[in-house]
Design a protein around this motif. Structure first.
Motif, PDB file in Angstrom:
ATOM      1  N   LEU A 193       0.825  -1.205   0.000  1.00 34.34           N
ATOM      2  CA  LEU A 193       0.000   0.000   0.000  1.00 34.34           C
ATOM      3  C   LEU A 193       0.859   1.255   0.000  1.00 34.34           C
ATOM      4  N   LEU A 194       1.832   1.298   0.899  1.00 34.12           N
ATOM      5  CA  LEU A 194       2.695   2.476   0.975  1.00 34.12           C
ATOM      6  C   LEU A 194       3.510   2.667  -0.299  1.00 34.12           C
ATOM      7  N   TYR A 195       3.977   1.578  -0.882  1.00 36.80           N
ATOM      8  CA  TYR A 195       4.729   1.668  -2.137  1.00 36.80           C
ATOM      9  C   TYR A 195       3.826   2.174  -3.260  1.00 36.80           C
ATOM     10  N   SER A 196       2.585   1.708  -3.276  1.00 34.72           N
ATOM     11  CA  SER A 196       1.640   2.134  -4.324  1.00 34.72           C
ATOM     12  C   SER A 196       1.279   3.607  -4.195  1.00 34.72           C
ATOM     13  N   VAL A 197       1.168   4.093  -2.971  1.00 33.05           N
ATOM     14  CA  VAL A 197       0.817   5.492  -2.742  1.00 33.05           C
ATOM     15  C   VAL A 197       1.969   6.410  -3.121  1.00 33.05           C
ATOM     16  N   TYR A 198       3.177   6.074  -2.662  1.00 30.21           N
ATOM     17  CA  TYR A 198       4.316   6.945  -2.912  1.00 30.21           C
ATOM     18  C   TYR A 198       5.607   6.142  -2.766  1.00 30.21           C
ATOM     19  N   PRO A 199       6.126   5.605  -3.872  1.00 32.81           N
ATOM     20  CA  PRO A 199       7.348   4.785  -3.798  1.00 32.81           C
ATOM     21  C   PRO A 199       8.593   5.645  -3.574  1.00 32.81           C
ATOM     22  N   SER A 200       8.998   5.754  -2.320  1.00 34.93           N
ATOM     23  CA  SER A 200      10.134   6.607  -1.991  1.00 34.93           C
ATOM     24  C   SER A 200      10.796   6.101  -0.715  1.00 34.93           C
ATOM     25  N   PRO A 201      11.962   6.665  -0.397  1.00 33.72           N
ATOM     26  CA  PRO A 201      12.603   6.315   0.878  1.00 33.72           C
ATOM     27  C   PRO A 201      11.732   6.683   2.087  1.00 33.72           C
ATOM     28  N   VAL A 202      10.922   7.719   1.960  1.00 33.88           N
ATOM     29  CA  VAL A 202      10.051   8.125   3.063  1.00 33.88           C
ATOM     30  C   VAL A 202       8.997   7.047   3.325  1.00 33.88           C
ATOM     31  N   SER A 203       8.390   6.522   2.271  1.00 36.67           N
ATOM     32  CA  SER A 203       7.378   5.472   2.473  1.00 36.67           C
ATOM     33  C   SER A 203       8.030   4.188   2.991  1.00 36.67           C
ATOM     34  N   LEU A 204       9.253   3.922   2.585  1.00 31.81           N
ATOM     35  CA  LEU A 204       9.979   2.772   3.120  1.00 31.81           C
ATOM     36  C   LEU A 204      10.221   2.959   4.617  1.00 31.81           C
ATOM     37  N   PHE A 205      10.625   4.145   5.014  1.00 28.55           N
ATOM     38  CA  PHE A 205      10.855   4.466   6.428  1.00 28.55           C
ATOM     39  C   PHE A 205       9.575   4.280   7.249  1.00 28.55           C
ATOM     40  N   VAL A 206       8.476   4.815   6.747  1.00 28.37           N
ATOM     41  CA  VAL A 206       7.189   4.691   7.441  1.00 28.37           C
ATOM     42  C   VAL A 206       6.779   3.219   7.517  1.00 28.37           C
ATOM     43  N   ILE A 220       9.359  -6.217   0.420  1.00 22.11           N
ATOM     44  CA  ILE A 220       9.333  -6.847  -0.904  1.00 22.11           C
ATOM     45  C   ILE A 220       8.868  -5.892  -2.001  1.00 22.11           C
ATOM     46  N   PRO A 221       7.797  -5.124  -1.819  1.00 20.98           N
ATOM     47  CA  PRO A 221       7.367  -4.227  -2.906  1.00 20.98           C
ATOM     48  C   PRO A 221       8.425  -3.205  -3.314  1.00 20.98           C
ATOM     49  N   PHE A 222       9.315  -2.867  -2.405  1.00 25.00           N
ATOM     50  CA  PHE A 222      10.323  -1.845  -2.691  1.00 25.00           C
ATOM     51  C   PHE A 222      11.481  -2.366  -3.539  1.00 25.00           C
ATOM     52  N   PHE A 223      11.679  -3.682  -3.597  1.00 26.03           N
ATOM     53  CA  PHE A 223      12.752  -4.201  -4.437  1.00 26.03           C
ATOM     54  C   PHE A 223      12.268  -5.179  -5.496  1.00 26.03           C
ATOM     55  N   SER A 224      11.013  -5.564  -5.432  1.00 27.30           N
ATOM     56  CA  SER A 224      10.467  -6.471  -6.432  1.00 27.30           C
ATOM     57  C   SER A 224      10.237  -5.703  -7.728  1.00 27.30           C
ATOM     58  N   HIS A 225      10.592  -6.328  -8.808  1.00 23.87           N
ATOM     59  CA  HIS A 225      10.394  -5.677 -10.105  1.00 23.87           C
ATOM     60  C   HIS A 225       9.178  -6.241 -10.820  1.00 23.87           C
ATOM     61  N   SER A 226       8.295  -6.826 -10.075  1.00 19.87           N
ATOM     62  CA  SER A 226       7.091  -7.415 -10.639  1.00 19.87           C
ATOM     63  C   SER A 226       6.080  -6.325 -10.976  1.00 19.87           C
ATOM     64  N   SER A 227       5.343  -6.561 -12.020  1.00 23.68           N
ATOM     65  CA  SER A 227       4.266  -5.632 -12.368  1.00 23.68           C
ATOM     66  C   SER A 227       3.000  -5.966 -11.584  1.00 23.68           C
ATOM     67  N   HIS A 228       3.024  -7.036 -10.834  1.00 24.15           N
ATOM     68  CA  HIS A 228       1.873  -7.501 -10.059  1.00 24.15           C
ATOM     69  C   HIS A 228       2.095  -7.229  -8.573  1.00 24.15           C
ATOM     70  N   HIS A 229       2.232  -5.977  -8.189  1.00 19.22           N
ATOM     71  CA  HIS A 229       2.546  -5.681  -6.788  1.00 19.22           C
ATOM     72  C   HIS A 229       1.452  -6.127  -5.827  1.00 19.22           C
ATOM     73  N   TRP A 230       0.203  -6.060  -6.238  1.00 15.70           N
ATOM     74  CA  TRP A 230      -0.872  -6.410  -5.309  1.00 15.70           C
ATOM     75  C   TRP A 230      -0.990  -7.903  -5.068  1.00 15.70           C
ATOM     76  N   ILE A 231      -0.256  -8.681  -5.827  1.00 14.25           N
ATOM     77  CA  ILE A 231      -0.265 -10.122  -5.572  1.00 14.25           C
ATOM     78  C   ILE A 231       0.767 -10.505  -4.507  1.00 14.25           C
ATOM     79  N   ILE A 232       1.606  -9.570  -4.107  1.00  9.94           N
ATOM     80  CA  ILE A 232       2.658  -9.850  -3.109  1.00  9.94           C
ATOM     81  C   ILE A 232       2.064 -10.355  -1.788  1.00  9.94           C
ATOM     82  N   PRO A 233       1.070  -9.677  -1.195  1.00  6.39           N
ATOM     83  CA  PRO A 233       0.513 -10.230   0.051  1.00  6.39           C
ATOM     84  C   PRO A 233      -0.095 -11.629  -0.134  1.00  6.39           C
TER      85      PRO A 233
END
Length: 165
Positions: A66-79, A104-117
């Motif tokens: 969710l956080l990666y989808s909203v704003y993929p950044s170091p700040v969202s990773l920190f949160v 995982i969403p921050f380093f996965s290069h998959s186009s299917h991010h919502w399938i990660i959970p």
């Protein structure tokens, strides 16, 4: 414990193979599955506790996604890391690999991010099933080796009855 290790290693190999050969299962294998496997094999958990850890991993991977989808950044990773560590502490999940799964969403290069959970859930439920099967096999193999060695194996209920006298 040796049978459990062989079962778990075979399982990890299988999900790795599936993730390589089936395109939509590319997120099924993640390196942290090895850490969860070692954690589950090396400690004697009840299945309820394994279930809590699995739930924690699924929740943290969903939060990370969710956080990666909203704003993929170091700040969202920190949160994400802050929230995940707080959840682990609050619910006493006692499994540091949960933090890694949330990343995982921050380093996965998959186009299917919502399938990660869903992948995390499937992989960890599969791991629990494999551990259950390994325990059953250990009990069965114990009886087989006792027969091969010519000794009689005493059922657990008889041991408990003898101990209570």
């Amino acid at each position: 414990m040796k049978i459990k290790v062989v079962f778990v290693c075979t399982y990890i190999m299988l999900i790795y193979w599936l993730s390589l050969h089936v395109s939509f299962l590319d997120t099924l294998f993640f390196p942290t599955i090895g850490a969860f496997s070692f954690l589950f094999v090396s400690r004697s958990f009840r299945y309820a506790e394994l279930g809590k850890i699995t739930l924690g991993a699924v929740i943290s991977s969903a939060i990370g996604t969710l956080l990666y989808s909203v704003y993929p950044s170091p700040v969202s990773l920190f949160v994400n890391v802050l929230i995940t560590i707080w959840l682990i502490t609050k619910f006493k999940w006692n499994a540091p690999p949960i933090v890694a799964v949330s990343l995982i969403p921050f380093f996965s290069h998959s186009s299917h991010h919502w399938i990660i959970p869903a992948s995390v859930c499937a992989a960890l439920l599969g791991l629990m099933l494999v551990l259950f099967a390994a325990e059953r096999a250990e009990r069965g193999w114990g009886n087989v080796t006792a027969v091969w060695l010519g000794s009689k194996r005493v059922p657990e209920t008889e041991k408990l009855d003898a101990a209570s006298r």
